[in-house]
Design a protein around this motif. Structure first.
Motif, PDB file in Angstrom:
ATOM      1  N   GLU A 156       0.517  -0.982  -0.236  1.00  0.00           N
ATOM      2  CA  GLU A 156      -0.053  -0.239  -0.153  1.00  0.00           C
ATOM      3  C   GLU A 156       1.010   1.183   0.314  1.00  0.00           C
ATOM      4  O   GLU A 156       1.754   1.239   1.075  1.00  0.00           O
ATOM      5  CB  GLU A 156      -0.697  -0.096   1.352  1.00  0.00           C
ATOM      6  N   GLY A 157       1.189   1.886  -1.251  1.00  0.00           N
ATOM      7  CA  GLY A 157       1.974   2.829  -1.657  1.00  0.00           C
ATOM      8  C   GLY A 157       3.467   2.849  -0.902  1.00  0.00           C
ATOM      9  O   GLY A 157       3.761   1.581  -1.990  1.00  0.00           O
ATOM     10  N   THR A 158       3.733   3.296  -0.224  1.00  0.00           N
ATOM     11  CA  THR A 158       5.605   2.604   0.548  1.00  0.00           C
ATOM     12  C   THR A 158       5.619   1.592   0.617  1.00  0.00           C
ATOM     13  O   THR A 158       6.692   0.961   1.622  1.00  0.00           O
ATOM     14  CB  THR A 158       6.329   3.724   0.752  1.00  0.00           C
ATOM     15  N   ARG A 159       4.425   0.746   1.793  1.00  0.00           N
ATOM     16  CA  ARG A 159       4.391   0.398   2.791  1.00  0.00           C
ATOM     17  C   ARG A 159       4.263  -0.767   2.729  1.00  0.00           C
ATOM     18  O   ARG A 159       3.280  -1.267   1.493  1.00  0.00           O
ATOM     19  CB  ARG A 159       3.145   0.282   3.934  1.00  0.00           C
ATOM     20  N   GLN A 177      -2.449  16.343 -11.619  1.00  0.00           N
ATOM     21  CA  GLN A 177      -1.331  16.184 -10.792  1.00  0.00           C
ATOM     22  C   GLN A 177      -2.181  15.342  -9.893  1.00  0.00           C
ATOM     23  O   GLN A 177      -3.869  14.534  -8.721  1.00  0.00           O
ATOM     24  CB  GLN A 177      -1.686  17.486  -9.859  1.00  0.00           C
ATOM     25  N   VAL A 178      -1.649  14.792  -8.792  1.00  0.00           N
ATOM     26  CA  VAL A 178      -2.206  13.414  -7.445  1.00  0.00           C
ATOM     27  C   VAL A 178      -1.655  13.622  -6.554  1.00  0.00           C
ATOM     28  O   VAL A 178      -0.497  13.827  -6.616  1.00  0.00           O
ATOM     29  CB  VAL A 178      -2.073  11.407  -8.910  1.00  0.00           C
ATOM     30  N   GLN A 179      -2.113  12.839  -5.852  1.00  0.00           N
ATOM     31  CA  GLN A 179      -2.100  12.198  -4.143  1.00  0.00           C
ATOM     32  C   GLN A 179      -1.530  11.340  -3.987  1.00  0.00           C
ATOM     33  O   GLN A 179      -1.883  10.266  -4.480  1.00  0.00           O
ATOM     34  CB  GLN A 179      -2.660  13.327  -2.978  1.00  0.00           C
ATOM     35  N   GLU A 180      -0.337  11.138  -3.451  1.00  0.00           N
ATOM     36  CA  GLU A 180      -0.087   9.376  -2.825  1.00  0.00           C
ATOM     37  C   GLU A 180      -1.232   8.862  -2.179  1.00  0.00           C
ATOM     38  O   GLU A 180      -2.301   9.203  -1.329  1.00  0.00           O
ATOM     39  CB  GLU A 180       0.597   9.390  -0.951  1.00  0.00           C
ATOM     40  N   GLY A 181      -0.626   7.402  -2.682  1.00  0.00           N
ATOM     41  CA  GLY A 181      -2.588   6.345  -2.625  1.00  0.00           C
ATOM     42  C   GLY A 181      -3.474   6.553  -3.670  1.00  0.00           C
ATOM     43  O   GLY A 181      -4.517   5.770  -3.550  1.00  0.00           O
ATOM     44  N   ASP A 182      -3.505   7.310  -4.111  1.00  0.00           N
ATOM     45  CA  ASP A 182      -4.680   7.889  -5.254  1.00  0.00           C
ATOM     46  C   ASP A 182      -4.116   6.454  -6.429  1.00  0.00           C
ATOM     47  O   ASP A 182      -3.113   6.499  -6.437  1.00  0.00           O
ATOM     48  CB  ASP A 182      -4.056   9.504  -6.455  1.00  0.00           C
ATOM     49  N   LYS A 183      -5.601   6.041  -7.273  1.00  0.00           N
ATOM     50  CA  LYS A 183      -5.497   5.181  -7.748  1.00  0.00           C
ATOM     51  C   LYS A 183      -4.750   5.594  -9.307  1.00  0.00           C
ATOM     52  O   LYS A 183      -5.590   6.875  -9.764  1.00  0.00           O
ATOM     53  CB  LYS A 183      -6.605   4.255  -7.909  1.00  0.00           C
ATOM     54  N   LEU A 184      -3.923   5.639  -9.575  1.00  0.00           N
ATOM     55  CA  LEU A 184      -3.825   5.483 -11.241  1.00  0.00           C
ATOM     56  C   LEU A 184      -4.116   4.394 -12.078  1.00  0.00           C
ATOM     57  O   LEU A 184      -4.804   5.010 -13.295  1.00  0.00           O
ATOM     58  CB  LEU A 184      -2.265   6.044 -10.957  1.00  0.00           C
ATOM     59  N   ILE A 185      -4.202   3.231 -12.228  1.00  0.00           N
ATOM     60  CA  ILE A 185      -4.082   1.898 -13.292  1.00  0.00           C
ATOM     61  C   ILE A 185      -4.952   1.472 -12.547  1.00  0.00           C
ATOM     62  O   ILE A 185      -4.763   0.679 -11.266  1.00  0.00           O
ATOM     63  CB  ILE A 185      -2.578   2.211 -14.003  1.00  0.00           C
ATOM     64  N   SER A 243       3.306  12.315  -3.950  1.00  0.00           N
ATOM     65  CA  SER A 243       2.235  13.158  -4.465  1.00  0.00           C
ATOM     66  C   SER A 243       3.376  13.447  -5.614  1.00  0.00           C
ATOM     67  O   SER A 243       4.204  13.519  -5.685  1.00  0.00           O
ATOM     68  CB  SER A 243       1.797  14.162  -4.436  1.00  0.00           C
ATOM     69  N   GLY A 244       2.730  13.558  -7.060  1.00  0.00           N
ATOM     70  CA  GLY A 244       3.155  14.494  -8.244  1.00  0.00           C
ATOM     71  C   GLY A 244       2.045  14.580  -9.738  1.00  0.00           C
ATOM     72  O   GLY A 244       1.002  14.621  -9.052  1.00  0.00           O
TER      73      GLY A 244
END
Length: 166
Positions: free
Chosen positions: A66-69, A116-124, A140-141
């Motif tokens: 989950e993210g970096t975890r 622009q997306v936030q940490e944890g946002d679903k991208l694909i 975030s990026g």
């Protein structure tokens, strides 16, 4: 070869990992271990290592991220750690967390270049073995490139999207 830093509690270790066919090489703290991928399915993966005396060890591995975890179950023991992501210089755009972990089909792309997306946002969203697997923003990026299309078959470890830190 992929290099990353793992943080478990307050300890950080640099890990280099590579895969060629069924052979997986992992280097931690200057020590290298070579594994063979014996099986991979919806229940996880089975790795085998032959020791210098000829005996074989097997590891059953199931994981969740989950993210970096990360949390993995290795031979019945739970290990929790965090992947420390590279920052700046565009290096994050090739991060393994923006890749499929197993062969899959791109079910949906939820972002466009420039978003622009936030940490944890679903991208694909990927589909594999009748499961939907989200690729989430590890930080975030801004989405700088899409390297896949809806309906495309993708392999593990190939970057699907480029994300630059804001």
């Amino acid at each position: 070869m992929t290099e990353f830093i793992l943080r478990q509690n307050s300890n950080e270790k640099t890990v280099n990992a590579s895969r060629q066919g069924s052979e997986i090489r992992v280097e931690v703290d200057g020590k290298t271990a070579v594994f063979q991928l014996v099986a991979q399915n919806e229940d996880g993966i089975l790795l085998e290592r032959t020791l210098s005396d000829g005996t074989r060890q097997q590891w059953r591995l199931v994981g969740h991220k989950e993210g970096t975890r990360r949390m993995i179950w290795l031979n019945g023991r739970t290990h929790k750690y965090e992947r420390v992501l590279p920052r700046g210089g565009g290096g994050a755009s090739h991060d393994a967390s923006l890749s499929a972990t197993i062969p899959a089909v791109v079910a949906d792309i939820l972002v466009s270049e420039g978003d622009q997306v936030q940490e944890g946002d679903k991208l694909i969203l990927l589909e594999s073995m009748k499961m939907i697997i989200p690729i989430q923003a590890p930080y975030s990026g801004v989405v700088t490139a899409l390297h896949c299309t809806k309906g495309e078959s993708v392999q593990a470890g190939i970057p699907l999207i480029a994300l630059d830190e804001v």
